[in-house]
Design an enzyme around this catalytic site. Structure first.
Site, PDB file in Angstrom:
ATOM      1  N   LYS A   1       2.896 -25.228  53.226  1.00 17.81           N
ATOM      2  CA  LYS A   1       3.792 -26.324  53.610  1.00 17.81           C
ATOM      3  C   LYS A   1       4.317 -26.964  52.331  1.00 17.81           C
ATOM      4  O   LYS A   1       3.609 -27.729  51.671  1.00 17.81           O
ATOM      5  CB  LYS A   1       3.088 -27.379  54.460  1.00 17.81           C
ATOM      6  CG  LYS A   1       2.725 -26.922  55.876  1.00 17.81           C
ATOM      7  CD  LYS A   1       1.398 -26.245  55.942  1.00 17.81           C
ATOM      8  CE  LYS A   1       0.992 -25.947  57.384  1.00 17.81           C
ATOM      9  NZ  LYS A   1      -0.272 -25.186  57.458  1.00 17.81           N
TER      10      LYS A   1
ATOM     11  N   HIS B   1      -6.914 -31.820  61.256  1.00 18.73           N
ATOM     12  CA  HIS B   1      -6.103 -30.719  60.736  1.00 18.73           C
ATOM     13  C   HIS B   1      -6.072 -30.716  59.214  1.00 18.73           C
ATOM     14  O   HIS B   1      -5.391 -29.907  58.594  1.00 18.73           O
ATOM     15  CB  HIS B   1      -4.673 -30.829  61.296  1.00 18.73           C
ATOM     16  CG  HIS B   1      -3.863 -29.589  61.171  1.00 18.73           C
ATOM     17  ND1 HIS B   1      -2.847 -29.437  60.240  1.00 18.73           N
ATOM     18  CD2 HIS B   1      -3.914 -28.425  61.865  1.00 18.73           C
ATOM     19  CE1 HIS B   1      -2.305 -28.238  60.375  1.00 18.73           C
ATOM     20  NE2 HIS B   1      -2.925 -27.595  61.341  1.00 18.73           N
TER      21      HIS B   1
ATOM     22  N   LYS C   1      -6.998 -30.484  55.107  1.00 17.53           N
ATOM     23  CA  LYS C   1      -7.551 -29.493  54.188  1.00 17.53           C
ATOM     24  C   LYS C   1      -7.669 -30.160  52.819  1.00 17.53           C
ATOM     25  O   LYS C   1      -6.909 -29.856  51.887  1.00 17.53           O
ATOM     26  CB  LYS C   1      -6.643 -28.256  54.087  1.00 17.53           C
ATOM     27  CG  LYS C   1      -6.319 -27.593  55.441  1.00 17.53           C
ATOM     28  CD  LYS C   1      -4.997 -28.053  55.971  1.00 17.53           C
ATOM     29  CE  LYS C   1      -4.464 -27.240  57.138  1.00 17.53           C
ATOM     30  NZ  LYS C   1      -5.305 -27.078  58.281  1.00 17.53           N
TER      31      LYS C   1
ATOM     32  N   ASP D   1     -17.119 -36.095  42.978  1.00 18.29           N
ATOM     33  CA  ASP D   1     -17.491 -37.125  41.994  1.00 18.29           C
ATOM     34  C   ASP D   1     -16.401 -38.156  41.758  1.00 18.29           C
ATOM     35  O   ASP D   1     -16.385 -38.816  40.703  1.00 18.29           O
ATOM     36  CB  ASP D   1     -17.873 -36.479  40.659  1.00 18.29           C
ATOM     37  CG  ASP D   1     -19.167 -35.672  40.750  1.00 18.29           C
ATOM     38  OD1 ASP D   1     -19.917 -35.868  41.721  1.00 18.29           O
ATOM     39  OD2 ASP D   1     -19.403 -34.843  39.854  1.00 18.29           O
TER      40      ASP D   1
END
Length: 405
Positions: A115, A293, A295, A300
């Site tokens: 995308k 949905h 990702k 840290d």
């Protein structure tokens, strides 16, 4: 795994369609030279229709526009929707379109899942959000939770270069000049946030496991905490082993996974991994507000990633994916805060299954699952790997001149 890290970037986290769509549409409305879009899905709903309208308006004032959609993910676009754009000069391309068999889509594997949006060579967007109304909260209980970023600075060059290379089979003569390369060069001289970032790809040529390896490097380097929010979680054995080892050496490892999945079979497969991870001290949270949905991940409060790649066999071994890896405390801490809020307000902590149930899973399911996880990248290579077709949709007048229906 060699990638180019750049400094002097300015990144902004965009959460869900409420942030992403206005930012992209405003950028297109202000475009002067070019707009390039790659996406898995465009739906003909209120989002897809607004995208179509802003692209047509930009094309009519002379902006060069190229749109590429996946032939599987966007298989339901009507000819009229596409024709409205091609008739004003917009380049519209289908990645590997295939005929249906008995009404079923057959092109399941090796999809264009990236995308990406690039505007005037100076502003880019990368993430996991498709152009569909189900990324907006008002869609209802099945609205998706997702993330993207906007980018200004030298990294935009890498995103634009990727988009141009993908268009080479059908538009070999597109030049940097036409796409506003002059603007990109100028952007390097502006002061940014000095964020270090790199575009990391997964493809079926020279970058077959780059995204997974960058994740694993981040996991192995973690000293304090790891948070991963991923919609479709079924990574390879080595990835799982790295998570366990991190937890066993005292790193707080938290996974945010789907509790209200858009595809129930996905959660069923993922839960087969729970006991293996929980037994090592990994914390698993199921997001129960709506389908997840996203990702994204943080390590840290310094390292983070946002992109299109799930942690499952399709994304890690078959699809074309793009993630941005980020080394910046301010951005990573902000993403971490948003994920902390998700855990606190909308997630349920998973517990280990009873002993009797764990024994059954180990005997009847465990052996198969872990042998699969060890071997799926090699198996994926056996799937058909023919060169995908990039089909350009022509205006009706051109189709008629070539004798096409």
């Amino acid at each position: 795994m060699t990638v180019t890290w750049t400094s002097g970037n300015t990144l902004e986290l965009l959460e869900n369609g409420e942030d992403f769509f206005p930012a992209v549409f405003d950028a297109i409305r202000q475009a002067r030279h070019s707009v390039i879009i790659e996406t898995f899905i465009i739906f003909e709903d209120k989002v897809g229709n607004e995208l179509q309208q802003v692209l047509i308006e930009a094309a009519t004032r002379g902006v060069h526009i190229e749109v590429t959609v996946d032939g599987y993910g966007s298989a339901d676009l009507t000819p009229g929707y596409i024709q409205a754009m091609t008739s004003v000069g917009i380049g519209f391309h289908l990645f590997d379109p295939r005929p249906r068999r008995m009404g079923m889509r057959t092109n399941l594997f090796r999809r264009l899942h990236r995308k990406i949006v690039v505007v005037d060579g100076t502003l880019a967007f990368v993430g996991g959000i498709n152009f569909a109304a189900d990324h907006l909260a008002d869609f209802g209980p099945t609205a998706k939770q997702d993330y993207a970023i906007s980018i200004r600075g030298p990294l935009v060059d890498d995103v634009a270069r990727l988009a141009l290379e993908a268009l080479t089979p059908v538009q070999p003569r597109i030049s940097w000049w036409r796409l506003g390369k002059r603007g990109t060069a100028q952007s390097k001289n502006r002061e940014g946030d000095d964020t270090q970032a790199a575009l990391v790809l997964r493809d079926n040529d020279s970058h077959q496991n780059d995204i997974e390896l960058h994740y694993r490097v981040g996991i192995r380097a973690a000293q304090r905490d790891i948070t991963i929010a991923n919609a479709y979680f079924f990574p390879g054995y080595r990835f799982l082993r790295d998570l366990r080892k991190a937890a066993q050496r005292g790193v707080r490892v938290r996974l945010i996974l789907q509790g209200e999945p858009d595809m129930p079979i996905v959660r069923t497969a993922t839960t087969m991994l729970y006991d293996y991870l929980l037994s090592a001290g990994v914390e698993i949270y199921e997001y129960c507000e709506r389908p997840l949905h996203g990702k994204v991940a943080t390590v840290d409060g310094i390292w983070s990633t946002v992109g299109s790649s799930n942690l499952d066999p399709l994304s890690l071994a078959l699809n074309l994916e793009a993630n941005v890896m980020i080394h910046d405390r301010a951005f990573s801490s902000h993403l971490q805060e948003r994920l902390d809020s998700l855990i606190t307000d909308y997630c349920q902590l998973m517990q280990r299954a009873p002993v009797s149930r764990r024994k059954i899973q180990r005997v009847f399911i465990g052996v198969f699952i872990f042998h699969f996880l060890r071997r799926y990248p090699a198996w994926a290579g056996w799937l058909p790997a023919r060169k995908p077709l990039l089909k350009t949709m022509l205006p009706d007048v051109e189709q008629a001149s070539e004798g096409k229906p």
